[in-house]
Design a protein around this motif. Sequence first.
Motif, PDB file in Angstrom:
ATOM      1  N   GLY A 146      -9.031 -23.592 -16.850  1.00 43.06           N
ATOM      2  CA  GLY A 146     -10.305 -23.850 -17.511  1.00 43.06           C
ATOM      3  C   GLY A 146     -10.394 -23.251 -18.894  1.00 43.06           C
ATOM      4  O   GLY A 146      -9.478 -22.601 -19.385  1.00 43.06           O
ATOM      5  N   TYR A 147     -11.503 -23.512 -19.570  1.00 43.37           N
ATOM      6  CA  TYR A 147     -11.796 -22.963 -20.894  1.00 43.37           C
ATOM      7  C   TYR A 147     -10.693 -23.292 -21.912  1.00 43.37           C
ATOM      8  O   TYR A 147     -10.385 -22.496 -22.796  1.00 43.37           O
ATOM      9  CB  TYR A 147     -11.997 -21.447 -20.821  1.00 43.37           C
ATOM     10  CG  TYR A 147     -13.087 -21.032 -19.866  1.00 43.37           C
ATOM     11  CD1 TYR A 147     -14.432 -21.050 -20.254  1.00 43.37           C
ATOM     12  CD2 TYR A 147     -12.772 -20.635 -18.571  1.00 43.37           C
ATOM     13  CE1 TYR A 147     -15.438 -20.678 -19.369  1.00 43.37           C
ATOM     14  CE2 TYR A 147     -13.771 -20.268 -17.676  1.00 43.37           C
ATOM     15  CZ  TYR A 147     -15.100 -20.294 -18.078  1.00 43.37           C
ATOM     16  OH  TYR A 147     -16.085 -19.930 -17.198  1.00 43.37           O
ATOM     17  N   GLY A 148     -10.090 -24.460 -21.773  1.00 41.08           N
ATOM     18  CA  GLY A 148      -9.048 -24.868 -22.694  1.00 41.08           C
ATOM     19  C   GLY A 148      -7.688 -24.283 -22.429  1.00 41.08           C
ATOM     20  O   GLY A 148      -6.757 -24.470 -23.230  1.00 41.08           O
ATOM     21  N   CYS A 149      -7.526 -23.569 -21.301  1.00 47.41           N
ATOM     22  CA  CYS A 149      -6.246 -22.939 -20.983  1.00 47.41           C
ATOM     23  C   CYS A 149      -5.321 -23.934 -20.265  1.00 47.41           C
ATOM     24  O   CYS A 149      -5.789 -24.865 -19.609  1.00 47.41           O
ATOM     25  CB  CYS A 149      -6.463 -21.711 -20.111  1.00 47.41           C
ATOM     26  SG  CYS A 149      -7.455 -20.423 -20.917  1.00 47.41           S
ATOM     27  N   PRO A 150      -3.998 -23.747 -20.375  1.00 48.69           N
ATOM     28  CA  PRO A 150      -3.057 -24.755 -19.874  1.00 48.69           C
ATOM     29  C   PRO A 150      -3.037 -24.934 -18.365  1.00 48.69           C
ATOM     30  O   PRO A 150      -2.764 -26.025 -17.868  1.00 48.69           O
ATOM     31  CB  PRO A 150      -1.696 -24.243 -20.377  1.00 48.69           C
ATOM     32  CG  PRO A 150      -2.017 -23.414 -21.570  1.00 48.69           C
ATOM     33  CD  PRO A 150      -3.325 -22.748 -21.233  1.00 48.69           C
ATOM     34  N   TYR A 159       5.504 -20.493 -16.480  1.00 43.27           N
ATOM     35  CA  TYR A 159       5.285 -19.440 -17.477  1.00 43.27           C
ATOM     36  C   TYR A 159       6.523 -18.556 -17.604  1.00 43.27           C
ATOM     37  O   TYR A 159       6.926 -18.178 -18.708  1.00 43.27           O
ATOM     38  CB  TYR A 159       4.077 -18.589 -17.103  1.00 43.27           C
ATOM     39  CG  TYR A 159       3.941 -17.372 -17.986  1.00 43.27           C
ATOM     40  CD1 TYR A 159       3.752 -17.501 -19.359  1.00 43.27           C
ATOM     41  CD2 TYR A 159       4.031 -16.085 -17.450  1.00 43.27           C
ATOM     42  CE1 TYR A 159       3.651 -16.384 -20.173  1.00 43.27           C
ATOM     43  CE2 TYR A 159       3.942 -14.971 -18.265  1.00 43.27           C
ATOM     44  CZ  TYR A 159       3.747 -15.121 -19.624  1.00 43.27           C
ATOM     45  OH  TYR A 159       3.667 -14.021 -20.425  1.00 43.27           O
ATOM     46  N   GLY A 160       7.134 -18.212 -16.482  1.00 45.15           N
ATOM     47  CA  GLY A 160       8.328 -17.385 -16.531  1.00 45.15           C
ATOM     48  C   GLY A 160       9.447 -18.044 -17.321  1.00 45.15           C
ATOM     49  O   GLY A 160      10.116 -17.397 -18.144  1.00 45.15           O
ATOM     50  N   LEU A 161       9.658 -19.327 -17.092  1.00 44.72           N
ATOM     51  CA  LEU A 161      10.694 -20.045 -17.833  1.00 44.72           C
ATOM     52  C   LEU A 161      10.377 -20.078 -19.326  1.00 44.72           C
ATOM     53  O   LEU A 161      11.282 -19.950 -20.169  1.00 44.72           O
ATOM     54  CB  LEU A 161      10.821 -21.465 -17.291  1.00 44.72           C
ATOM     55  CG  LEU A 161      11.420 -21.566 -15.878  1.00 44.72           C
ATOM     56  CD1 LEU A 161      11.164 -22.943 -15.287  1.00 44.72           C
ATOM     57  CD2 LEU A 161      12.915 -21.267 -15.900  1.00 44.72           C
ATOM     58  N   ALA A 162       9.099 -20.236 -19.661  1.00 43.60           N
ATOM     59  CA  ALA A 162       8.704 -20.212 -21.067  1.00 43.60           C
ATOM     60  C   ALA A 162       8.967 -18.844 -21.676  1.00 43.60           C
ATOM     61  O   ALA A 162       9.465 -18.728 -22.811  1.00 43.60           O
ATOM     62  CB  ALA A 162       7.229 -20.585 -21.209  1.00 43.60           C
ATOM     63  N   ALA A 163       8.639 -17.775 -20.934  1.00 45.33           N
ATOM     64  CA  ALA A 163       8.879 -16.417 -21.425  1.00 45.33           C
ATOM     65  C   ALA A 163      10.365 -16.178 -21.657  1.00 45.33           C
ATOM     66  O   ALA A 163      10.765 -15.548 -22.650  1.00 45.33           O
ATOM     67  CB  ALA A 163       8.318 -15.397 -20.427  1.00 45.33           C
ATOM     68  N   GLY A 189      -1.898 -13.765 -24.050  1.00 37.94           N
ATOM     69  CA  GLY A 189      -2.225 -14.532 -22.854  1.00 37.94           C
ATOM     70  C   GLY A 189      -2.457 -13.697 -21.604  1.00 37.94           C
ATOM     71  O   GLY A 189      -3.478 -13.842 -20.925  1.00 37.94           O
ATOM     72  N   SER A 190      -1.509 -12.797 -21.293  1.00 36.12           N
ATOM     73  CA  SER A 190      -1.614 -12.035 -20.047  1.00 36.12           C
ATOM     74  C   SER A 190      -2.595 -10.879 -20.158  1.00 36.12           C
ATOM     75  O   SER A 190      -3.420 -10.665 -19.262  1.00 36.12           O
ATOM     76  CB  SER A 190      -0.232 -11.501 -19.649  1.00 36.12           C
ATOM     77  OG  SER A 190       0.653 -12.561 -19.370  1.00 36.12           O
ATOM     78  N   LEU A 191      -2.524 -10.115 -21.259  1.00 36.03           N
ATOM     79  CA  LEU A 191      -3.344  -8.907 -21.377  1.00 36.03           C
ATOM     80  C   LEU A 191      -4.761  -9.224 -21.840  1.00 36.03           C
ATOM     81  O   LEU A 191      -5.738  -8.938 -21.141  1.00 36.03           O
ATOM     82  CB  LEU A 191      -2.669  -7.921 -22.320  1.00 36.03           C
ATOM     83  CG  LEU A 191      -1.316  -7.368 -21.853  1.00 36.03           C
ATOM     84  CD1 LEU A 191      -0.726  -6.432 -22.896  1.00 36.03           C
ATOM     85  CD2 LEU A 191      -1.449  -6.652 -20.520  1.00 36.03           C
ATOM     86  N   ALA A 192      -4.889  -9.811 -23.032  1.00 34.94           N
ATOM     87  CA  ALA A 192      -6.223 -10.027 -23.591  1.00 34.94           C
ATOM     88  C   ALA A 192      -6.947 -11.184 -22.905  1.00 34.94           C
ATOM     89  O   ALA A 192      -8.039 -11.014 -22.336  1.00 34.94           O
ATOM     90  CB  ALA A 192      -6.119 -10.270 -25.096  1.00 34.94           C
ATOM     91  N   MET A 193      -6.348 -12.377 -22.938  1.00 31.96           N
ATOM     92  CA  MET A 193      -7.006 -13.524 -22.313  1.00 31.96           C
ATOM     93  C   MET A 193      -7.158 -13.325 -20.814  1.00 31.96           C
ATOM     94  O   MET A 193      -8.182 -13.701 -20.227  1.00 31.96           O
ATOM     95  CB  MET A 193      -6.218 -14.801 -22.605  1.00 31.96           C
ATOM     96  CG  MET A 193      -6.209 -15.229 -24.066  1.00 31.96           C
ATOM     97  SD  MET A 193      -5.174 -16.688 -24.358  1.00 31.96           S
ATOM     98  CE  MET A 193      -6.064 -17.945 -23.421  1.00 31.96           C
ATOM     99  N   GLY A 194      -6.136 -12.735 -20.180  1.00 34.27           N
ATOM    100  CA  GLY A 194      -6.229 -12.503 -18.739  1.00 34.27           C
ATOM    101  C   GLY A 194      -7.384 -11.603 -18.380  1.00 34.27           C
ATOM    102  O   GLY A 194      -8.074 -11.821 -17.370  1.00 34.27           O
ATOM    103  N   MET A 214      -1.068 -19.191 -20.389  1.00 38.83           N
ATOM    104  CA  MET A 214      -0.427 -20.370 -19.787  1.00 38.83           C
ATOM    105  C   MET A 214      -0.828 -20.607 -18.343  1.00 38.83           C
ATOM    106  O   MET A 214      -0.956 -21.748 -17.909  1.00 38.83           O
ATOM    107  CB  MET A 214       1.089 -20.222 -19.901  1.00 38.83           C
ATOM    108  CG  MET A 214       1.873 -21.482 -19.609  1.00 38.83           C
ATOM    109  SD  MET A 214       3.602 -21.256 -20.093  1.00 38.83           S
ATOM    110  CE  MET A 214       4.276 -22.833 -19.561  1.00 38.83           C
ATOM    111  N   THR A 215      -1.044 -19.546 -17.566  1.00 43.26           N
ATOM    112  CA  THR A 215      -1.352 -19.724 -16.144  1.00 43.26           C
ATOM    113  C   THR A 215      -2.852 -19.724 -15.858  1.00 43.26           C
ATOM    114  O   THR A 215      -3.253 -19.880 -14.704  1.00 43.26           O
ATOM    115  CB  THR A 215      -0.693 -18.609 -15.306  1.00 43.26           C
ATOM    116  OG1 THR A 215      -1.230 -17.339 -15.698  1.00 43.26           O
ATOM    117  CG2 THR A 215       0.814 -18.603 -15.496  1.00 43.26           C
ATOM    118  N   LEU A 216      -3.683 -19.563 -16.892  1.00 42.32           N
ATOM    119  CA  LEU A 216      -5.125 -19.507 -16.693  1.00 42.32           C
ATOM    120  C   LEU A 216      -5.707 -20.913 -16.569  1.00 42.32           C
ATOM    121  O   LEU A 216      -5.221 -21.854 -17.187  1.00 42.32           O
ATOM    122  CB  LEU A 216      -5.789 -18.757 -17.848  1.00 42.32           C
ATOM    123  CG  LEU A 216      -5.282 -17.330 -18.094  1.00 42.32           C
ATOM    124  CD1 LEU A 216      -5.989 -16.707 -19.283  1.00 42.32           C
ATOM    125  CD2 LEU A 216      -5.444 -16.465 -16.846  1.00 42.32           C
TER     126      LEU A 216
END
Length: 399
Positions: free
Chosen positions: A79-83, A90-94, A112-117, A75-77
């Motif tokens: 480019g590359y199709g990320c939001p 992101y915190g509110l979504a979590a 999102g955070s571990l792999a994509m990050g 969510m916080t990333l």
Amino acid sequence: MTDAARDPDDLDALREAADVVGIDGLLTDAERAVRDRVRAFVDAEIRPHIAEWFDRARFPVELAPALGRLGVLGMTLEGYGCPGRSAVEYGLAALELEAGDSGIRTFVSVQGSLAMGSIHRWGSDEQKQEWLPRLAAGDAIACFALTEPGAGSDPASMTTHARRDGDDWVLTGAKRWIGLASVAQLAVVWAQTDDGVRGFLVPTDAPGLEITVLEPKGSMRASVQTQLRLDDVRVPASALLPEARGLRAPFAALNEARFGIVWGALGAARDSYEAALRHALRREQFGRPIAGFQLTQRKLVDMVVELQKGALLALHLGRAKDAGTLTPAQISLGKLSNVREAIGIAREARTILGGDGVLLENAPIRHAANLESVRTYEGTDEVHTLVLGQHLTGLGAFR
């Protein structure tokens, strides 16, 4: 004047009353819009099914594309199709996702955070182009393989090793408590090399990679955790994350995930409080709703005090993260405090529901069980206590 009990079916009014210090007014219109959109998704897609998923120990993998469309994967990333949304959004979504179930929020965190990050921060442009758009859309699933059977809180002692063999890398070792691996197409695997700890993108169908689901579990049942065994798994040189060197790389990803937990735990706690309050307003004993008894009111008040304090802490840390000033010690404080208080709230909420509180249709028992896992992963209470102890004293007490 006669007292009038609050309507247990007017959830908006109950939430407004619980926001004693006016935290909602500290959010922007955009932040409230994200919160409300994710909340509506949880109400429509998760709440009607979560008791069954938990009971059957089933992770609803079919939700991945829907979560991609919701815009919460990576969510916080940028480019590359990320939001490309803010840390507070992101915190509110979590928070809203974990009000549905910790396992669903954990999927979003792992993906999102571990792999994509890790790919976004440490990968090559070719790796980003290949994987990030698919992962952001939920068209592919990735896992993050750091923890080992003998290296949980001490990842520096990992024994998984990667050696060069011509133009390839060959990985050997084992990983444990790896979320999503059995439903993933990609694993971000961390291994010791002659050049220190490095990260590798390993397809989960690679020859020599064996994935075993860890079950049965009493916690995080609507999620999936696994063990990986790597027996001379061969990947090309292009699988190496070129910018990831040393434990600093996976630790950076872990801090991103821990930030989400600071918020997510509040969702489980708020959902438990609301279930207890609504039950207390409906349940009559000795001729009146149990919400009118002093001991019940004390329990409800104690829950709201901690929920409000935790929300202020999470929002402060979110603002700091968006400003680029958030520190690892602050994240440790937030994770330690909010998860610890959330467990207490879920357990206390269960007591208000009495015997009905052990039924899976009532959320507190599920949240209490799930939060035991949340308390353990991404750093135990003990680890975060020692992080803060070192921050306060300047002396490391890990060894």
